[in-house]
Scaffold this motif. Sequence first.
Motif, PDB file in Angstrom:
ATOM      1  N   ARG A 137       6.710   9.006  -4.681  1.00 30.84           N
ATOM      2  CA  ARG A 137       7.314   9.321  -3.398  1.00 30.84           C
ATOM      3  C   ARG A 137       7.946  10.713  -3.318  1.00 30.84           C
ATOM      4  O   ARG A 137       9.149  10.839  -3.142  1.00 30.84           O
ATOM      5  N   PRO A 138       7.120  11.743  -3.462  1.00 32.95           N
ATOM      6  CA  PRO A 138       7.624  13.118  -3.366  1.00 32.95           C
ATOM      7  C   PRO A 138       7.784  13.528  -1.907  1.00 32.95           C
ATOM      8  O   PRO A 138       6.972  14.258  -1.356  1.00 32.95           O
ATOM      9  N   GLY A 139       8.816  13.035  -1.272  1.00 30.16           N
ATOM     10  CA  GLY A 139       9.022  13.233   0.157  1.00 30.16           C
ATOM     11  C   GLY A 139       8.978  14.672   0.606  1.00 30.16           C
ATOM     12  O   GLY A 139       8.349  15.005   1.611  1.00 30.16           O
ATOM     13  N   SER A 166       3.209  -0.682  -3.833  1.00 31.69           N
ATOM     14  CA  SER A 166       2.135  -0.381  -4.785  1.00 31.69           C
ATOM     15  C   SER A 166       1.721   1.075  -4.584  1.00 31.69           C
ATOM     16  O   SER A 166       1.824   1.625  -3.488  1.00 31.69           O
ATOM     17  N   PHE A 167       1.257   1.699  -5.649  1.00 32.73           N
ATOM     18  CA  PHE A 167       0.809   3.075  -5.554  1.00 32.73           C
ATOM     19  C   PHE A 167      -0.436   3.170  -4.667  1.00 32.73           C
ATOM     20  O   PHE A 167      -0.618   4.132  -3.936  1.00 32.73           O
ATOM     21  N   ASN A 168      -1.312   2.161  -4.735  1.00 32.67           N
ATOM     22  CA  ASN A 168      -2.522   2.160  -3.925  1.00 32.67           C
ATOM     23  C   ASN A 168      -2.167   2.235  -2.440  1.00 32.67           C
ATOM     24  O   ASN A 168      -2.746   3.031  -1.700  1.00 32.67           O
ATOM     25  N   TRP A 169      -1.230   1.429  -1.996  1.00 30.22           N
ATOM     26  CA  TRP A 169      -0.807   1.455  -0.597  1.00 30.22           C
ATOM     27  C   TRP A 169      -0.243   2.824  -0.249  1.00 30.22           C
ATOM     28  O   TRP A 169      -0.581   3.399   0.783  1.00 30.22           O
ATOM     29  N   TYR A 170       0.612   3.341  -1.123  1.00 25.73           N
ATOM     30  CA  TYR A 170       1.270   4.626  -0.888  1.00 25.73           C
ATOM     31  C   TYR A 170       0.250   5.760  -0.775  1.00 25.73           C
ATOM     32  O   TYR A 170       0.312   6.596   0.124  1.00 25.73           O
TER      33      TYR A 170
END
Length: 183
Positions: A15-17, A73-77
Motif C-alpha cells: 500500500r504505497p499510497g 489480499s495482494f491480488n485484490w490490491y
Amino acid sequence: MLKNPGGVISLPPERPGAFIKWVTRILSRWETKEIQTLLESSGIDRSRPPDMKSLSFVQIDEFYPMDSSQQNSFNWYVNEYYIRGFGLAPDRALLINATSLGLPPDRTMQEIFPDNVVDLTLRVRQTRTDLERQQKDVINRVDEFCMEYESRIRELGGSGFSLGALGLMDTSRSTSAGPACIR
C-alpha cells in the motif's frame, strides 16, 4: 517506462499510497504546465506519456492461505490500484490467485487448513495425521507453483522495474509464511 515500452514491472503490495497518488496524478495531468515542468526538471521526455498498456505486470507475492477476492489480499490490491488504477492491461499481468492454490479439486482451504495456519515444518518432517499428510501435499504443490511462477517471470525477461517495500508491512492479515512468492 518511456524508454522501455513493453517492459516488465513489479510494484509493492504494501500500500504505497504516495507512490500511487503521484503516478496517478502525473498520468492524469500529463499535459498540464505543472506536470510538464516537473518532467522537464527531472530530465524526462515530455512529448508523450508512457504506454501503460504495453507494460507487463508481475505480482511478486501473496499471503497464503487467503481468498484472492478479499480486500486485504495482494491480488485484490494489485487489480484495484495497479491494473485498473494505472490502466495496465489485465491480459499482460502475471498474478497469484491463492484462493484454491495447491488444493485438490474437491477440497476447500478451510478443510485443509481449518485454523488458517500453514505449518511449514511439514516440508521436512514426517506427518502424524491424515490431515497433516493432506496439508503437506498442498504445501508441496504450492512450492511447485512458486518455482514455476518464478520461471514464468524469467521467461518474460525478468522484472525491468521493481519497486520494493516502502515501510512497515502489516502481517496480521496472515499467520502463515511460505516460499518465495507466498507469504
